[in-house]
Design a protein around this motif. Structure first.
Motif, short mmCIF file in Angstrom:
data_model
loop_
_atom_site.label_atom_id
_atom_site.label_comp_id
_atom_site.label_asym_id
_atom_site.label_seq_id
_atom_site.Cartn_x
_atom_site.Cartn_y
_atom_site.Cartn_z
N LYS A 163 52.57 29.08 64.77
CA LYS A 163 53.68 28.20 65.13
C LYS A 163 54.47 28.69 66.34
O LYS A 163 55.12 27.91 67.04
CB LYS A 163 54.63 28.04 63.94
N THR A 164 54.45 29.99 66.58
CA THR A 164 55.25 30.49 67.71
C THR A 164 54.40 31.32 68.67
O THR A 164 53.40 31.93 68.28
CB THR A 164 56.44 31.35 67.22
N PHE A 165 54.84 31.30 69.93
CA PHE A 165 54.16 32.03 70.99
C PHE A 165 54.48 33.53 70.87
O PHE A 165 55.62 33.91 70.66
CB PHE A 165 54.65 31.46 72.33
N LYS A 166 53.44 34.34 71.02
CA LYS A 166 53.60 35.79 70.90
C LYS A 166 53.22 36.40 72.25
O LYS A 166 52.08 36.27 72.65
CB LYS A 166 52.63 36.24 69.81
N LYS A 167 54.17 36.96 72.95
CA LYS A 167 53.88 37.45 74.31
C LYS A 167 53.82 38.97 74.34
O LYS A 167 54.85 39.64 74.25
CB LYS A 167 54.95 36.96 75.28
N PRO A 168 52.59 39.52 74.48
CA PRO A 168 52.52 40.98 74.62
C PRO A 168 53.14 41.40 75.96
O PRO A 168 53.11 40.61 76.91
CB PRO A 168 51.02 41.27 74.62
N GLU A 169 53.68 42.61 76.05
CA GLU A 169 54.36 43.03 77.29
C GLU A 169 53.41 43.11 78.48
O GLU A 169 53.85 43.04 79.63
CB GLU A 169 55.09 44.37 77.09
N TYR A 170 52.10 43.21 78.21
CA TYR A 170 51.14 43.30 79.33
C TYR A 170 50.61 41.94 79.77
O TYR A 170 49.72 41.86 80.60
CB TYR A 170 49.99 44.25 78.97
#
Ligand code: HEM
Length: 119
Positions: free
Chosen positions: A45-52
């Protein structure tokens, strides 16, 4: 200036190698596999943004148009998907080959079937 042993002469234009980051197997499992859900939470349901993940670069010279760019891409894609069904056909299902230019482009134009949605 010397960065990691490389001498960078004054006034040289340099750019981050985003391809290397996006294809680094230390960061991504099977990076060349198209698996957009890897950027979603467990419940999808939600966007997961890795720092890279840095499509707008990083630091002082990162993209000042990031907010506008994200909204534009969202509106563009959602308007398109509201009106059309877009499906890959068997030609597109084959492995996509790409070429390096200033950025990466598909070697052969991918083929899609686009039909107007009825509802
Ligand atoms: C999806 C859309 C966009 C992407 C993926 C993107 C990506 C980037 C990236 C990676 C850079 C850094 C390039 C470098 O390493 O030097 C950059 C810089 C820049 N972008 Fe974007 N951009 C987008 C949209 C926009 C928009 C909508 C604007 C303005 C309305 C914009 C204005 C700029 C400017 C002025 C810079 C130079 C910043 C500087 O050098 O200090 N971008 N963008």
């Amino acid at each position: 200036m010397v960065i990691s042993g490389f001498k960078i002469p004054k006034d040289t234009q340099i750019m981050a190698n985003f391809w290397a980051i996006d294809n680094d197997t230390n960061l991504w499992e099977n990076p060349s596999e198209f698996r957009p859900e890897r950027l979603l939470s467990e419940d999808l349901k939600t966007f997961k943004k890795p720092e890279y993940l840095i499509p707008f670069s990083y630091g002082k010279r990162s993209c000042p148009g990031e907010g506008l760019g994200v909204v534009e891409v969202f509106l563009y894609l959602s308007s398109l998907l509201q009106k059309y069904d877009i499906k890959a056909n068997h030609k597109t299902d084959q492995k996509l080959e790409y070429e390096f230019h200033f950025s990466i482009t598909a070697k052969h134009n991918p083929v899609f079937n686009i039909t107007k949605r009825l509802n």
